[in-house]
Design a protein around this motif. Structure first.
Motif, short mmCIF file in Angstrom:
data_model
loop_
_atom_site.label_atom_id
_atom_site.label_comp_id
_atom_site.label_asym_id
_atom_site.label_seq_id
_atom_site.Cartn_x
_atom_site.Cartn_y
_atom_site.Cartn_z
N TYR A 1 0.08 -45.39 -12.35
CA TYR A 1 -0.44 -44.25 -12.29
C TYR A 1 -1.03 -44.03 -10.93
CZ TYR A 1 0.07 -43.67 -17.31
OH TYR A 1 0.79 -43.48 -18.64
N PRO A 2 -0.81 -42.93 -10.43
CA PRO A 2 -1.35 -42.73 -8.91
C PRO A 2 -2.58 -42.82 -8.83
CG PRO A 2 0.04 -40.66 -9.73
CD PRO A 2 0.16 -41.74 -10.92
N GLY A 3 -3.40 -42.88 -7.71
CA GLY A 3 -4.75 -42.98 -7.44
C GLY A 3 -5.29 -41.65 -6.80
N PRO A 4 -6.21 -41.85 -5.97
CA PRO A 4 -6.81 -43.17 -5.68
C PRO A 4 -7.83 -43.63 -6.57
CG PRO A 4 -7.43 -41.37 -4.28
CD PRO A 4 -6.64 -40.70 -5.08
N PRO A 5 -7.90 -44.93 -6.91
CA PRO A 5 -6.87 -46.18 -6.35
C PRO A 5 -5.83 -45.93 -7.62
CG PRO A 5 -8.72 -47.07 -7.77
CD PRO A 5 -9.18 -45.70 -7.29
#
Length: 367
Positions: free
Chosen positions: A13-17
């Protein structure tokens, strides 16, 4: 029917982070097999199921159903049917129409739809419920309709995402039996997600124990129960879980001494060759509660009884053994007989043939 194969599969899953929900998962599910993914919340089991369904993208690795790579295939083209935790039935439709709706969208004839719905209803024993709307059905009946909606599609793979968690204990047992019967009747590949180890142990041909997005152990239910690969599996599978006692081996590996010197014991002969190599190292001793008794040969462990929990044919006894300002908790599962009293001191015996040892640093089973 079809097999399901995951090789090096990741979901990030994209962050950040960024967060790795499923990390480098390898799993081969045979055609017609019933596999259960089990683990605590957040371990990646539902994410894995949703990747198989096509509801989550595969960020790395390969996912195949049969001999077809599915990484970029739309959910509707995967020939899978999913049963969710929430029944998601249309409240204004009867059970019959809920089961028939997807078939109508495909443009099937009325005769074919009627035949499929009636056959599925007969299999699930809900023929008498087809004219009722969801509000007129109990939780178990609604779940049977949700199963029927998946069943009429005759998919290559059935996917179950904690389908029984909203039911009470008695209904869960009944529905487990229903799903097991359904698998025997159909022989279709099934992948089932649950956090309930009783469901995992009773339903799966194999269980996949997950933690932190990684597979911890794969095997037949009793193999995993009797031979846990690491301390996480030992502590998660089983209710109550395996007793895990920190300690150290003597330099020659011939004796286990618990932390603080609360007790010591001689491991059985079959462990000698493996423990000699680990002599002097910190280890964790594991023993299932059913292998802790109030009678036996060899030295006993003196422990204070904290709680006696009668459960009908068996009794759980929770104790604490103490010495030199150190202590360890030990749970026993007894099958009747003379029972200890809360507050008194009991003499515990550990079955030598049922002991397991883990490395304290790696948490992996020794040998």
């Amino acid at each position: 029917m079809a097999s399901v194969t995951l090789v090096g599969v990741q979901r990030i899953y994209p962050g950040p982070p960024p967060r790795v929900a499923v990390d480098n998962l390898d799993l081969a599910i045979a055609d017609g097999e019933f596999v259960v993914l089990v683990g605590p919340s957040g371990c990646g089991k539902s994410t894995t199921l949703r990747m198989i369904a096509g509801l989550e993208p595969v960020n790395a690795g390969h996912l195949s159903i049969g001999d077809r790579l599915m990484n970029e295939v739309a959910p509707k083209d995967r020939d899978v049917a999913m049963v969710f935790q929430n029944y998601a039935l249309y409240p204004h439709m009867t059970a019959y129409r809920n089961m028939a709706f997807n078939l109508q969208l495909k443009g099937m004839s009325r005769e074919d739809i009627n035949s499929l719905v009636k056959d599925a209803a007969a299999t699930l024993r809900i023929e008498h419920l087809l004219d009722r709307r969801p509000r007129q059905l109990s939780g178990g009946e609604q779940q049977r309709v949700a199963l029927g909606r998946a069943l009429v599609r005759n998919p290559a793979v059935f996917l179950f995402d904690e389908p029984l968690s909203n039911l009470d204990a008695k209904l869960r047992v009944e529905m487990r039996r229903e799903i097991a019967r359904l698998h025997r009747h159909l022989g279709t590949t099934m992948v089932y997600v649950t956090h309930d180890q009783a469901e995992a142990m009773t339903l799966g041909n194999r269980i996949v124990v997950m933690h932190g997005g990684r597979v911890q152990q794969v095997g037949k239910p009793l193999e995993v129960y009797r031979q846990p690969k690491n301390t996480f599996v030992a502590g998660f599978i089983g209710s109550p879980p395996m007793n895990l006692i920190d300690g150290r081996l003597t330099p020659d590996g011939a004796r286990f001494v618990s932390d603080g010197g609360v007790f010591s014991l001689l491991p059985p002969a079959e462990w000698h060759a493996r423990l000699v190599k680990a002599g002097g190292r910190a280890v964790v001793l594991g023993v299932r509660p059913e292998h802790v008794t109030l009678s036996g040969s060899g030295p006993a462990i003196q422990a204070r009884v904290d709680l006696v929990e009668p459960l009908g044919q068996e009794v759980l006894v929770y104790t604490t053994a103490s010495a030199n300002a150190a202590s360890c908790e030990i749970t026993a599962r007894l099958q009747g007989g003379t029972l200890p009293v809360t507050g008194e001191t009991a003499s515990l015996h550990l079955d030598p043939g049922a002991l397991v040892f883990f490395d304290s640093e790696t948490r992996e089973r020794i040998g």
